[in-house]
Design a protein around this motif. Structure first.
Motif, PDB file in Angstrom:
ATOM      1  N   LEU A  16     -34.937  42.993 -52.964  1.00 31.04           N
ATOM      2  CA  LEU A  16     -34.738  42.751 -51.541  1.00 31.04           C
ATOM      3  C   LEU A  16     -35.912  41.932 -51.044  1.00 31.04           C
ATOM      4  CD1 LEU A  16     -33.567  46.278 -50.404  1.00 31.04           C
ATOM      5  CD2 LEU A  16     -32.174  44.275 -50.813  1.00 31.04           C
ATOM      6  N   ALA A  17     -35.632  40.961 -50.183  1.00 30.91           N
ATOM      7  CA  ALA A  17     -36.667  40.017 -49.781  1.00 30.91           C
ATOM      8  C   ALA A  17     -37.673  40.651 -48.839  1.00 30.91           C
ATOM      9  CB  ALA A  17     -36.021  38.815 -49.100  1.00 30.91           C
ATOM     10  N   THR A  19     -40.097  40.106 -45.598  1.00 29.48           N
ATOM     11  CA  THR A  19     -40.061  39.259 -44.412  1.00 29.48           C
ATOM     12  C   THR A  19     -41.161  38.214 -44.430  1.00 29.48           C
ATOM     13  OG1 THR A  19     -39.157  41.091 -43.159  1.00 29.48           O
ATOM     14  CG2 THR A  19     -40.068  39.258 -41.907  1.00 29.48           C
ATOM     15  N   ALA A  22     -40.434  35.574 -46.910  1.00 27.84           N
ATOM     16  CA  ALA A  22     -39.302  34.739 -46.521  1.00 27.84           C
ATOM     17  C   ALA A  22     -39.752  33.586 -45.640  1.00 27.84           C
ATOM     18  CB  ALA A  22     -38.264  35.585 -45.779  1.00 27.84           C
ATOM     19  N   SER A  58     -31.877  33.356 -42.721  1.00 27.35           N
ATOM     20  CA  SER A  58     -32.813  34.205 -43.475  1.00 27.35           C
ATOM     21  C   SER A  58     -32.216  34.689 -44.797  1.00 27.35           C
ATOM     22  CB  SER A  58     -33.230  35.414 -42.633  1.00 27.35           C
ATOM     23  OG  SER A  58     -32.107  36.220 -42.314  1.00 27.35           O
ATOM     24  N   ASP A  59     -30.877  34.756 -44.892  1.00 30.06           N
ATOM     25  CA  ASP A  59     -30.253  35.161 -46.148  1.00 30.06           C
ATOM     26  C   ASP A  59     -30.556  34.154 -47.258  1.00 30.06           C
ATOM     27  OD1 ASP A  59     -29.078  37.433 -45.070  1.00 30.06           O
ATOM     28  OD2 ASP A  59     -27.271  36.349 -44.452  1.00 30.06           O
ATOM     29  N   LYS A  62     -34.078  34.906 -48.428  1.00 36.38           N
ATOM     30  CA  LYS A  62     -34.102  36.131 -49.214  1.00 36.38           C
ATOM     31  C   LYS A  62     -33.559  35.890 -50.620  1.00 36.38           C
ATOM     32  CE  LYS A  62     -33.575  39.286 -45.294  1.00 36.38           C
ATOM     33  NZ  LYS A  62     -32.713  40.320 -44.669  1.00 36.38           N
ATOM     34  N   ASP A  66     -35.291  36.753 -54.159  1.00 36.97           N
ATOM     35  CA  ASP A  66     -34.634  37.581 -55.174  1.00 36.97           C
ATOM     36  C   ASP A  66     -34.712  36.912 -56.540  1.00 36.97           C
ATOM     37  OD1 ASP A  66     -33.877  39.626 -53.450  1.00 36.97           O
ATOM     38  OD2 ASP A  66     -32.013  38.635 -52.892  1.00 36.97           O
ATOM     39  N   TYR A 133     -41.281  46.435 -50.739  1.00 39.54           N
ATOM     40  CA  TYR A 133     -40.172  45.723 -50.108  1.00 39.54           C
ATOM     41  C   TYR A 133     -40.214  45.809 -48.581  1.00 39.54           C
ATOM     42  CZ  TYR A 133     -38.128  45.033 -54.686  1.00 39.54           C
ATOM     43  OH  TYR A 133     -37.918  44.639 -55.980  1.00 39.54           O
TER      44      TYR A 133
END
Length: 467
Positions: A16-17, A19, A22, A58-59, A62, A66, A133
């Motif tokens: 999981l990314a 923040t 990112a 943002s996806d 992320k 990953d 995370y």
């Protein structure tokens, strides 16, 4: 001819990314992507919509993280390429729901639990994992992992459905191969053929009976006293894959479990608990939690009888004796495998190992399982190894073996006769890719898709920006 499966293979996102990462990655991606405007202001808005799925800016960030967390090379990855992959996955998942290819919450939770266990072990503890995370608590971590896994599993189901019935005939394989210009034919790396003779030490009868009696007691408590099977699996099962999930598996008759296990699972009614039974892994009891058509949600407890060191020493001595008899010329290695090996899968084929990818007898050096490579890398031609102990990662009984390299094949350009199985695999992959491409084009036309203005200039592999 270039063989590609881009858009067919699913990225198994386990991380999981973060923040903070990112934000940094977003800047790096923007600088690499030729479609990004130099003065573009980045906002966490909607990058695209595919059916019922929304992809945020943002996806994309992320997803890159990953990949980096999994050790994948991201040198040639662009923002547009990542967005295209995310849109593909969501189109598969969207259509899977339309086609009623549903994934149960129990299946998703079982996958998430296994990943949480693996991640916490790698990082050191659950607390360290949450800090790593940047998640405030386990609930939020599980929620995000649940959504990631559900989408991935739906996507995989849809892709499997598309290619499930696709096969290639010998004539199609031949045409595929001879369409490739001779100077462009694939080169296959150096390969080995490996044979082995295996001795499987056995637990004494009293240890087996001890395990059977324990399983009977657990079953009796569940059946007569409403004992919680899930809790008992967590406490007692020796199956590392399912123990954290209370022994849970969702299976069909096509699931790759041993026949004895599936025979018992599919002989029970919903709510029933089996008597103890044996497989190559040990002794089990199964509880059928739910039946959904051809699919069953089951829980099981595996217990493995203890094998004393004396049994392992005896197997080692037997292998030393077999090895010496082969070296003395009393038996060929193949004859010794037939007469003495405990491994049914190889003994009738001279001990020859089969590649699990395509069931060919050859293993390409650069693609071999590292543990197998380490066992044979120092063996010379015609040399037979000393006995090797191989522990079962699932916690089962160890096996002892002696090994030999039967043949070596140098790096070479593809030959239709000698490399038929590999060429067949490439031909099948190309046919599957074409089917996926046709499916993708058809369903892009039939599905609501919106790409925001910042991303419409991307040179996508698919026609996401419909005119």
């Amino acid at each position: 001819m270039k063989i590609t499966t881009n858009g067919f293979l699913v990225l198994a996102f386990m991380g999981l990314a973060l923040t903070a990462q990112a934000q940094e990655t977003d800047e790096a991606l923007a600088s690499k992507d030729t479609t990004a405007s130099a003065n573009r202001v980045k906002l966490d808005g909607i990058a695209a919509v595919i059916g019922d799925y929304v992809i945020l800016e943002s996806d994309i960030d992320k997803t890159l993280i990953d990949l980096q967390n999994q050790g994948a090379s991201t040198e040639d990855v662009t923002r547009c390429g990542l967005l295209g992959k995310l849109m593909e996955d969501r189109l598969y998942a969207h259509q899977a729901v339309q086609d009623s290819l549903l994934v149960s919450d129990d299946q998703v939770n079982a996958q998430s639990d296994a990943q949480i266990q693996q991640l916490s072990q790698q990082i050191g503890s659950v607390e360290k994992m949450l800090r790593y995370y940047k998640k405030p608590d386990m609930e939020s971590f599980r929620e995000e992992l649940f959504e990631i896994n559900k989408l991935r599993m739906l996507s995989e189901q849809m892709q499997s459905k598309i290619v499930k019935e696709i096969e290639v005939t010998p004539e199609e394989v031949r045409q595929f191969f001879y369409r490739i210009p001779e100077d462009e034919r694939p080169v296959f790396g150096a390969e080995l053929e490996i044979a082995q003779i295996v001795k499987q030490p056995e637990a004494p009868e009293e240890e087996k009976q001890k395990v059977i009696n324990t399983l009977k007691e657990i079953r009796q408590d569940v059946v007569e006293n409403d004992g919680n099977f899930r809790v008992k699996a967590i406490l007692h099962s020796q199956d590392p894959a399912s123990r954290p999930n209370g022994g849970f598996y969702s299976i069909t008759k096509e699931t790759g479990f041993v026949k004895e296990f599936k025979d018992v699972a599919f002989s029970l009614r919903e709510g029933e608990v089996s008597e103890p039974f044996e497989t190559i892994f040990g002794y089990h009891i199964i509880f059928v939690e739910k039946i959904r058509g051809q699919e069953r949600d089951i829980r099981h407890i595996l217990m493995i009888p203890e094998i004393p060191q004396s049994a392992i020493d005896k197997a080692m001595a037997e292998l030393d004796s077999i090895r010496q008899q082969v070296l003395d010329g009393k038996y060929t290695f193949a004859d010794a495998a037939l007469n003495f090996s405990d491994e049914k899968e190889t003994k009738f084929d001279g001990g020859l190992l089969r590649n699990p990818v395509n069931f060919d007898s050859r293993f390409e050096l650069t693609k071999m399982d590292p543990s197998l490579y380490n066992q044979v890398r120092n063996l010379k031609d015609e040399e037979i190894s000393r006995p090797i102990r191989e522990d079962d990662p699932r916690g089962g009984a160890p096996k002892l073996k002696i090994m030999k390299i039967s043949n070596r094949y140098d790096e070479h350009k593809a030959d239709f006769a000698k490399d038929y199985l590999k060429i067949q695999e490439l031909a099948l992959r190309e046919k599957q890719f074409k089917a996926i491409k046709e499916w993708m084009n058809e369903h892009i036309e039939d599905t609501y898709i919106h790409v925001n203005e910042y991303n419409r200039s991307c040179d996508f592999a698919n026609n996401w920006v419909k005119e």
